[in-house]
Write an enzyme that holds these catalytic residues in place. Structure first.
Site, PDB file in Angstrom:
ATOM      1  N   LYS A  35       0.833  -1.204   0.000  1.00 17.68           N
ATOM      2  CA  LYS A  35       0.000   0.000   0.000  1.00 17.68           C
ATOM      3  C   LYS A  35       0.872   1.261   0.000  1.00 17.68           C
ATOM      4  O   LYS A  35       0.625   2.215  -0.733  1.00 17.68           O
ATOM      5  CB  LYS A  35      -0.863  -0.033   1.269  1.00 17.68           C
ATOM      6  N   THR A  85     -11.794  -0.996  11.842  1.00 15.79           N
ATOM      7  CA  THR A  85     -12.380  -1.690  12.999  1.00 15.79           C
ATOM      8  C   THR A  85     -13.388  -2.706  12.452  1.00 15.79           C
ATOM      9  O   THR A  85     -14.591  -2.497  12.535  1.00 15.79           O
ATOM     10  CB  THR A  85     -13.093  -0.704  13.947  1.00 15.79           C
ATOM     11  N   THR A 121     -14.222   4.316  13.407  1.00 13.95           N
ATOM     12  CA  THR A 121     -15.510   4.105  14.082  1.00 13.95           C
ATOM     13  C   THR A 121     -15.313   3.072  15.181  1.00 13.95           C
ATOM     14  O   THR A 121     -14.948   1.931  14.895  1.00 13.95           O
ATOM     15  CB  THR A 121     -16.552   3.603  13.066  1.00 13.95           C
ATOM     16  N   PHE A 149     -17.189  10.958   8.593  1.00 13.52           N
ATOM     17  CA  PHE A 149     -18.483  10.543   8.034  1.00 13.52           C
ATOM     18  C   PHE A 149     -18.415  10.337   6.522  1.00 13.52           C
ATOM     19  O   PHE A 149     -19.436  10.387   5.853  1.00 13.52           O
ATOM     20  CB  PHE A 149     -19.548  11.604   8.359  1.00 13.52           C
ATOM     21  N   LEU A 150     -17.205  10.153   5.974  1.00 15.27           N
ATOM     22  CA  LEU A 150     -17.101  10.119   4.511  1.00 15.27           C
ATOM     23  C   LEU A 150     -17.807   8.916   3.899  1.00 15.27           C
ATOM     24  O   LEU A 150     -17.866   7.838   4.480  1.00 15.27           O
ATOM     25  CB  LEU A 150     -15.643  10.184   4.045  1.00 15.27           C
ATOM     26  N   ASN A 212     -24.818   6.209  11.434  1.00  7.42           N
ATOM     27  CA  ASN A 212     -24.864   5.051  10.537  1.00  7.42           C
ATOM     28  C   ASN A 212     -26.085   4.172  10.815  1.00  7.42           C
ATOM     29  O   ASN A 212     -26.674   3.613   9.893  1.00  7.42           O
ATOM     30  CB  ASN A 212     -23.566   4.239  10.635  1.00  7.42           C
ATOM     31  N   LEU A 254     -33.865   6.749   0.756  1.00  5.81           N
ATOM     32  CA  LEU A 254     -35.146   6.026   0.706  1.00  5.81           C
ATOM     33  C   LEU A 254     -35.249   5.262  -0.603  1.00  5.81           C
ATOM     34  O   LEU A 254     -36.332   5.136  -1.159  1.00  5.81           O
ATOM     35  CB  LEU A 254     -36.317   7.004   0.844  1.00  5.81           C
ATOM     36  N   ALA A 256     -35.423   1.973  -2.274  1.00 12.90           N
ATOM     37  CA  ALA A 256     -35.616   0.548  -1.990  1.00 12.90           C
ATOM     38  C   ALA A 256     -34.884  -0.264  -3.045  1.00 12.90           C
ATOM     39  O   ALA A 256     -34.717   0.175  -4.179  1.00 12.90           O
ATOM     40  CB  ALA A 256     -37.096   0.225  -2.026  1.00 12.90           C
ATOM     41  N   CYS A 264     -19.098  -0.539   6.183  1.00 12.46           N
ATOM     42  CA  CYS A 264     -19.498   0.269   7.349  1.00 12.46           C
ATOM     43  C   CYS A 264     -20.864  -0.090   7.915  1.00 12.46           C
ATOM     44  O   CYS A 264     -20.952  -0.607   9.014  1.00 12.46           O
ATOM     45  CB  CYS A 264     -19.447   1.747   6.995  1.00 12.46           C
TER      46      CYS A 264
HETATM   47  C1  UDX Z   1     -21.621   4.988   4.987  1.00 13.17           C
HETATM   48  C2  UDX Z   1     -22.131   6.341   5.510  1.00 13.17           C
HETATM   49  O1  UDX Z   1     -23.009   6.931   4.538  1.00 13.17           O
HETATM   50  C3  UDX Z   1     -20.970   7.266   5.813  1.00 13.17           C
HETATM   51  O2  UDX Z   1     -21.435   8.496   6.354  1.00 13.17           O
HETATM   52  C4  UDX Z   1     -20.034   6.583   6.797  1.00 13.17           C
HETATM   53  O3  UDX Z   1     -18.899   7.387   7.060  1.00 13.17           O
HETATM   54  C5  UDX Z   1     -19.588   5.223   6.263  1.00 13.17           C
HETATM   55  O4  UDX Z   1     -20.721   4.420   5.936  1.00 13.17           O
HETATM   56  P1  UDX Z   1     -20.692   4.126   2.634  1.00 13.17           P
HETATM   57  O5  UDX Z   1     -20.494   2.792   3.283  1.00 13.17           O
HETATM   58  O6  UDX Z   1     -19.608   4.673   1.762  1.00 13.17           O
HETATM   59  O7  UDX Z   1     -20.981   5.252   3.754  1.00 13.17           O
HETATM   60  O8  UDX Z   1     -21.995   3.994   1.724  1.00 13.17           O
HETATM   61  P2  UDX Z   1     -23.436   4.665   1.638  1.00 13.17           P
HETATM   62  O9  UDX Z   1     -23.462   5.665   0.566  1.00 13.17           O
HETATM   63  O10 UDX Z   1     -23.940   5.066   2.968  1.00 13.17           O
HETATM   64  O11 UDX Z   1     -24.277   3.400   1.129  1.00 13.17           O
HETATM   65  C6  UDX Z   1     -24.351   2.211   1.937  1.00 13.17           C
HETATM   66  C7  UDX Z   1     -25.178   1.141   1.270  1.00 13.17           C
HETATM   67  O12 UDX Z   1     -26.553   1.503   1.276  1.00 13.17           O
HETATM   68  C8  UDX Z   1     -24.824   0.866  -0.189  1.00 13.17           C
HETATM   69  O13 UDX Z   1     -24.812  -0.536  -0.388  1.00 13.17           O
HETATM   70  C9  UDX Z   1     -25.947   1.528  -0.957  1.00 13.17           C
HETATM   71  O14 UDX Z   1     -26.190   0.920  -2.192  1.00 13.17           O
HETATM   72  C10 UDX Z   1     -27.120   1.324   0.003  1.00 13.17           C
HETATM   73  N1  UDX Z   1     -28.218   2.298  -0.145  1.00 13.17           N
HETATM   74  C11 UDX Z   1     -27.997   3.629   0.057  1.00 13.17           C
HETATM   75  C12 UDX Z   1     -29.506   1.847  -0.443  1.00 13.17           C
HETATM   76  O15 UDX Z   1     -29.738   0.637  -0.613  1.00 13.17           O
HETATM   77  N2  UDX Z   1     -30.531   2.764  -0.547  1.00 13.17           N
HETATM   78  C13 UDX Z   1     -30.331   4.098  -0.365  1.00 13.17           C
HETATM   79  O16 UDX Z   1     -31.306   4.842  -0.462  1.00 13.17           O
HETATM   80  C14 UDX Z   1     -29.028   4.543  -0.051  1.00 13.17           C
END
Ligand code: UDX
Length: 437
Positions: A35, A85, A121, A149-150, A212, A254, A256, A264
């Protein structure tokens, strides 16, 4: 400011590059020499839009370097802990081995006045425990929890222009010496109006897990509504549009579909439940068990629907899965619902080909038993059914008329409800969405 970033995975590599972009002098430290080699050559070890350009840009300034040598942390005033984590093997709780090791390895290099800033986290209580270690080593150093929160796929913008900063300090006071130091580090986004809150350690840790959990609950809520819509013959996408217009509810998160995955949300809600149990507050989070169950049920539902699309039997059917990453603009396949569905279909006798613009190498490492084809046209040819499981833009833009001729049977399951059902049906497709008539 001189900064060290310990752990150069998703969080750390992005954080290191962004801190250098803000004008700081940054060293990124990781035990994984591969890395470090990649990052030192301005190559991102994972796909994140814009990251390689940013790495190149800041490395040219000389403000960003990477090393496996933990002693490189000496001389930095602020040390960010950005290690993973993951979920413990066979348990719901979070594995804190890496956070503990990163902190312990850092201790000998701490100088008076240094800040150790946790971004990973962690279960509530971790910061207070690590703060004791830091102070025992260096009475004049402080430990702060500053959760990140990225979102993957938006990581640079989320780091450089976050919705808010949360600083968790031991006394929860604005006057804590760490506050001014963090304000200096984040002075650019703060001056453009990003709000910041100073809390105690426990609140800062909980803010992240609560956020989350709320997001996961929102997704499972709409997926539960999708189950109901399926039973009642209603359309969950219209339902989401309509309830989302109430700004107390909001339309975001929202959508579905096949449910949430990634590194995460799934593990964070489980770790949160495990920690609540340890604290004697498990009842408060029993609803998260349901959130998890609804989410996992989506995957089973897609397998059932695919069987229906294939006239009742998956045996020997050729299925093409569009998308392997847990979401678009990412090559991350950790707990990817798309891949878990693909593997389940294969287990039940289908012959599954998976395609994805970025995630195929990672997918093949995790599920070597599936077939992978980078070219969408080739992946689709001769297929009995198409499953859109990760909504990459290029799949949203597929032409149903052109594509229909290349399949054996023009069946499509839109696992993310992103296609225009009427258009696909008009082109002769047997279209199925999730929670739609
Ligand atoms: C998440 C949090 O959003 C972020 O703030 C935190 O720091 C890390 O965890 P991430 O894991 O990058 O981020 O993905 P995210 O955009 O939250 O999506 C998570 C999952 O939910 C994905 O599989 C996505 O496809 C799904 N999702 C998201 C849905 O099924 N429906 C939605 O409306 C939104």
């Amino acid at each position: 400011m001189r900064i060290s970033v310990i752990g150069c995975g998703y969080l750390g590599a992005v954080h290191a590059a962004c801190m250098a972009k803000l004008g700081h002098e940054v060293v990124g430290i990781d035990v994984d020499s591969r890395k470090i080699e990649e990052l030192s050559a301005a190559r991102a070890p994972f796909y994140e839009p814009g990251l390689e350009d940013l790495l190149r840009e800041v490395q040219q300034t000389g403000r960003l370097s990477f090393t496996t040598d933990s002693s490189a942390a000496a001389g930095s005033a602020v040390h960010f802990i950005c290690v993973g984590t993951p979920q413990k093997m066979g348990e719901n709780g979070a594995d804190l081995t890496y956070v503990d090791a990163a902190t312990t390895d850092l201790l000998p290099y701490l100088a008076p006045g240094d800040l150790v800033v946790g971004k990973s986290t962690v279960p509530v209580g971790t910061a207070a425990r690590l703060a004791v270690l830091v102070q025992a080593q260096q009475a004049d150093a402080h430990l702060v929890w500053n959760p990140e929160f990225l979102r993957e796929g938006h990581a640079l913008a989320d780091t450089l222009h976050p919705d808010r900063f949360v600083y968790g300090v031991n006394d929860g006071s604005e006057d804590h010496p760490a506050v001014a130091i963090l304000d200096e580090i984040y002075s650019a986004p703060l001056s453009s109006g990003t709000p910041r809150l100073v809390t105690d350690h426990a609140t800062a840790e909980l803010v992240k897990t609560a956020a989350n959990s709320f997001l996961a609950t929102k997704i499972s809520f709409i997926n539960a509504m999708a189950e109901l819509c399926e039973a009642a013959g209603a359309d969950v996408t219209q339902l989401a549009d309509a309830i989302g217009m109430d700004d107390r509810i909001g339309r975001k998160f929202l959508n579905a579909g096949i449910g949430f995955g990634g590194g995460c949300l799934p593990k964070d809600i489980r770790a949160f439940m495990a920690r609540a149990g340890e604290l004697g507050a498990d009842q408060a989070l029993t609803f998260l068990r349901e959130v998890d169950a609804i989410n996992m049920r989506r995957r089973t539902r897609v397998v059932e629907l695919t069987r229906e699309l294939c006239e009742g039997s998956l045996l020997g059917k050729r299925i093409t899965v569009l998308g392997a990453a847990f979401k678009p603009e990412s090559d991350d396949v950790r707990d990817s619902p798309a891949l878990s569905i693909a593997a389940q279909l294969q287990l039940q006798g289908a012959v599954v080909t998976v395609t994805d613009p970025k995630a195929l190498a990672n997918a093949a490492r995790r599920f070597p038993e599936l077939q992978y084809e980078p070219d969408t046209g080739k992946a689709v040819r001769g297929s009995d059914a198409l499953l859109l499981l990760t909504e990459w833009q290029e799949y949203r833009e597929l032409d149903p008329y052109e594509l229909a001729a290349t399949l054996r049977n023009p069946h499509i399951l839109d696992g993310r409800n992103v296609l225009d059902a009427a258009k696909w049906r008009a082109a002769g497709w047997n279209y199925r969405g999730l929670g739609r008539p």
